[in-house]
Design an enzyme around this catalytic site. Structure first.
Site, PDB file in Angstrom:
ATOM      1  N   ASP A   2       0.860  -1.171   0.000  1.00  0.00           N
ATOM      2  CA  ASP A   2       0.000   0.000   0.000  1.00  0.00           C
ATOM      3  C   ASP A   2       0.906   1.234   0.000  1.00  0.00           C
ATOM      4  OD1 ASP A   2      -2.167   1.688   0.012  1.00  0.00           O
ATOM      5  OD2 ASP A   2      -3.262   0.597   1.545  1.00  0.00           O
TER       6      ASP A   2
HETATM    7  C1  NOJ Z   1      -4.169   3.781   0.187  1.00  0.00           C
HETATM    8  C2  NOJ Z   1      -5.326   2.856   0.326  1.00  0.00           C
HETATM    9  O1  NOJ Z   1      -5.231   2.128   1.537  1.00  0.00           O
HETATM   10  C3  NOJ Z   1      -5.473   1.885  -0.820  1.00  0.00           C
HETATM   11  O2  NOJ Z   1      -6.692   1.201  -0.661  1.00  0.00           O
HETATM   12  C4  NOJ Z   1      -5.399   2.606  -2.134  1.00  0.00           C
HETATM   13  O3  NOJ Z   1      -5.601   1.719  -3.193  1.00  0.00           O
HETATM   14  C5  NOJ Z   1      -4.035   3.274  -2.237  1.00  0.00           C
HETATM   15  N1  NOJ Z   1      -3.892   4.229  -1.156  1.00  0.00           N
HETATM   16  C6  NOJ Z   1      -3.821   3.975  -3.568  1.00  0.00           C
HETATM   17  O4  NOJ Z   1      -4.564   5.126  -3.627  1.00  0.00           O
END
Ligand code: NOJ
Length: 736
Positions: free
Chosen positions: A266
């Site tokens: 993430d």
């Molecule tokens: C953080 C989030 O937790 C995740 O779900 C998301 O896909 C990513 N950022 C990218 O934006």
């Protein structure tokens, strides 16, 4: 990478994409390999040189098709090996045409709705050059305080698994190389939905047994549906943050499940391993992440900074690195990007076209859940009404009805409830309108007066209340989950006029509605319904359409009941209506043991306000004649469980028929009920149908104390009905 190092680990031959990925790897420098493992934020940054030099494998958040094509051109024509880019984007519930939030779509209990929604989102996103989305989010969550419950498919592993798999099919289509397919990403692996206190990014402690029985199954379903990628969760599971969790990423995902796609971290999560206190510095974080098997780093650049020296010192083997890069290249070949890296938007249907809007409208219609309908207040009659007061901050706000995680949808496409009620009313009745509040959170009462005035003058007041978009989603958790601001006061003031209230709630989570329940005649729970929320809701309120949604999550009476979910354990002291006492009924100096001695709250009892699976219709359904194909079955056999469902009203309707099972005794205690099947059944007025579920003994398996997946012989109960409190039941045995 020599092909033999992959085939050595498995018995089947390489696919053509895999073979191509292997030969490409053999030509790559270390720097180019690390480049493939780096995902960089696009949105406005000049990435040309980095792409030209082979330092970037994926870009996220660039959705201008001309810019995307230019990035792909540089990657293909100006980088040494001509490797195209993965272009990632959060396409969570629609791209330009916004569908209900995922939790709302889950309330449709209709895999077709989710599959079609994802397919439309994929087509619209692909028209801008996006070829990879970070969805579906299939975290099981039983905590409505957590803002990300909005993005989830609810509390139940079975429902979430079926619906999540449908989304994967929708995004990925028949084959990844089709122009309107994009790669999906099952996230967040795993346990994020169990963060303590419903607080985003918090730690999650889940016993392995519970992990395997509740949190992992939807991910396994996504894998079975062919999901191309996984995303590691931000959160720490049992002390080990997911981005460095070898047990999750290697043992479960790669070894037990044989996943051969790739895992992305993430955002910044590899760097955060040190912030968690799991590693001492960035370099150690890279070592842990690569050991765990995180193929691609999102947003931060630690792989680029530290892998070269870790390889030089022999801390990471180059062969190990190759296997991480291999998964990324393989997906690029599977997507057909080497042959077709560019996007011609003219080859795609126009976004937000009438077909897409109609699908979003149908989805919103199926997602709304009718929670209360005293004295058949609904449907309202267009012809019998003289006037309607439309009240509330969410009645005419095209932005707020879209919900969380909307980067590309635009409010000007939205059809609001106020517009829709005007359209429906025509000259038939008068529509009076007052927002009453400047926003859903506003604490002032300045607008109340006007709202109360129009309510007093009208035949009925429809109040559009709930939460604006920003109150749910990532990092938007709440410790109170009631109607925010001065909403309760406004409802009380309108109720005092004597005009009946129809409450429409738009929200990103289950809200506690106990304090207003008696003040309103009907409640339609609309979640954040998306672009076409207005007409869908108004059609439902006026009976042009029939409500058929069912709750994918239990609604607590009070926030202190959280986590409250239907598949709870029985405990040694199960509560019943006979062995509980309410706080208001306790006698003075009551004896210590006189209140029931069972598992309940003195002030909330033991039941939710509205149970999982619940939702009313404008007709009612009768269930009868539960039959089983046998009293007992042997291991490996299938039992057929069936019941008759009848539409007892005068309107055509659809019912979501649900099957629940209880395994009466287990090596580890089993839930009091578990959903094992469901079906949407259309029924004409008066019509009856037999609905059958075939359950194989494998479907009754669970992970025991040794973590083995077993079905145990013994007694089972089964219920068929319209929600998780279904009464019609039978029992059967599984023989040794
Ligand atoms: C953080 C989030 O937790 C995740 O779900 C998301 O896909 C990513 N950022 C990218 O934006």
């Amino acid at each position: 990478m020599p092909q033999s190092s992959i085939t050595a680990k498995r018995s089947y031959p390489l696919s053509s994409s895999e073979a191509k990925a292997c030969s490409l790897l053999e030509q790559m420098t270390l720097e180019e390999k690390i480049g493939q493992m780096s995902q960089v934020n696009g949105g406005g940054w000049n990435l040309h040189d980095a792409i030209r030099n082979g330092h970037i494998g994926s870009v996220l958040n660039e959705v201008d098709v001309e810019k995307v094509n230019e990035l792909q051109r540089i990657a293909m024509q100006e980088s040494r090996l001509g490797i195209p880019l993965l272009i990632g984007r959060d396409v969570i519930h629609g791209f330009k045409t916004i569908f209900p939030i995922p939790l709302g779509q889950a309330a449709s209990w209709d895999p077709k709705v989710l599959e079609q929604g994802a397919a439309i989102a994929a087509t619209e996103a692909a028209s801008t050059g996006v070829n990879w989305t970070f969805a579906p989010m299939i975290d099981i969550t039983r905590d409505p305080r957590w803002g990300r419950i909005a993005e989830s498919l609810g509390e139940d592993p079975y429902l979430c698994g079926v619906l999540g798999a449908a989304m994967v099919r929708g995004f990925q289509g028949n084959q990844l190389s089709d122009s309107n397919s994009i790669a999906a990403c099952a996230k967040h692996f795993v346990g994020y939905g169990a963060v303590e206190g419903g607080l985003d990014y918090n730690t999650a402690n889940i016993p392995e047994n519970e992990l395997r029985n509740v949190y992992l199954p939807p991910f396994k379903q996504a894998l079975n549906a062919g999901v191309a990628t996984f995303m590691a969760s931000f959160s720490d599971l049992n002390g080990v943050p997911a981005a460095g969790n070898e047990f999750l990423m290697r043992q479960i995902l790669r070894e037990e499940w044989c996943f051969n796609g790739f895992v992305v971290s993430d955002w910044d999560a590899i760097r955060e391993l040190t912030v968690h206190g799991f590693t001492a510095n960035d370099r150690d974080a890279v070592l842990e992440a690569t050991n765990a098997g995180i193929n691609m780093e999102m947003a931060s650049s630690l792989y680029k900074d530290h892998i070269p020296s870790l390889i030089a010192e022999g801390k990471i083997e180059e062969a190990e690195l190759d296997s991480l890069v291999f998964g990324i290249l393989k997906l690029k070949f599977e997507l057909g990007l080497f042959d077709n890296p560019y996007t011609d938007p003219g080859q795609f249907p126009q976004p937000v076209n009438p077909d897409h809007l109609q699908a979003a409208r149908d989805a919103a219609e199926r997602s709304c859940v009718l929670l209360k309908n005293d004295h058949q207040m609904l449907p309202l009659s267009r012809d019998a009404l003289g006037s309607v007061a439309v009240i509330g901050p969410l009645a005419d706000d095209g932005y707020e009805q879209l919900g969380t995680w909307v980067f590309d949808g635009e409010a000007h496409h939205s059809h609001t409830c106020l517009q829709a009620v005007h359209d429906l009313a025509g000259d038939a009745f008068e529509v009076r309108w007052a927002s009453g509040m400047s926003s859903s959170r506003s604490r002032d009462h300045d607008g109340h007066h006007e709202a109360v005035k129009i309510a007093a003058e009208s035949d009925v007041a429809i109040m559009f209340m709930g939460e604006e978009s920003i109150l749910s989603g990532e990092a938007h958790c709440r410790a109170e989950i009631d109607l925010p601001g001065s909403q309760e006061a406004l409802i009380n003031e309108v109720a005092a006029t004597g005009t009946s209230i129809v409450l429409v709630v738009m929200a990103g989570r289950p809200l506690t509605l106990g304090s207003v329940l008696d003040k309103v005649s009907a409640i339609l729970y609309a979640w954040h319904p998306g672009t076409m929320g207005g007409p869908a809701i108004i059609d439902l309120l006026f009976g042009v359409a029939m409500p058929s949604g069912k709750l994918p999550v239990s609604f607590p009476r009070l926030v202190g009941q959280v986590p409250i979910y239907y598949a709870r354990k029985n405990t040694g002291r199960p509560p019943s209506h006979e062995n509980i006492t309410h706080i208001d009924e306790i006698d003075g100096r009551a004896a210590q043991t006189s209140l029931g001695m069972s598992a309940f709250h003195l002030d909330a009892g033991f039941t939710p306000q509205f149970p999982f699976g619940f939702g009313l219709s404008y007709t009612h359904f009768d269930y009868r004649e539960f039959e089983r194909s046998a009293e007992s079955i042997a291991m490996g056999e299938t039992i057929t469980l069936s019941a008759t469902v009848q539409n007892c009203g005068s309107r055509e309707a659809e019912e979501v028929v649900q099957l629940y099972i209880r395994d009466l005794a287990g090596n580890v205690t089993r839930p009091v009920r578990e959903l094992k099947g469901f079906r949407r059944v259309p029924l004409a007025p008066g019509e009856s149908k037999r609905v059958s579920f075939e359950i194989h003994t494998d479907e009754l398996a669970f992970h025991n104390r040794k973590m083995e997946l077993v079905t145990e012989p013994g007694g089972f109960h089964a219920w068929i009905g319209g929600d998780s409190n279904a009464h019609l039941w039978t029992e059967f045995q599984i023989r040794e």
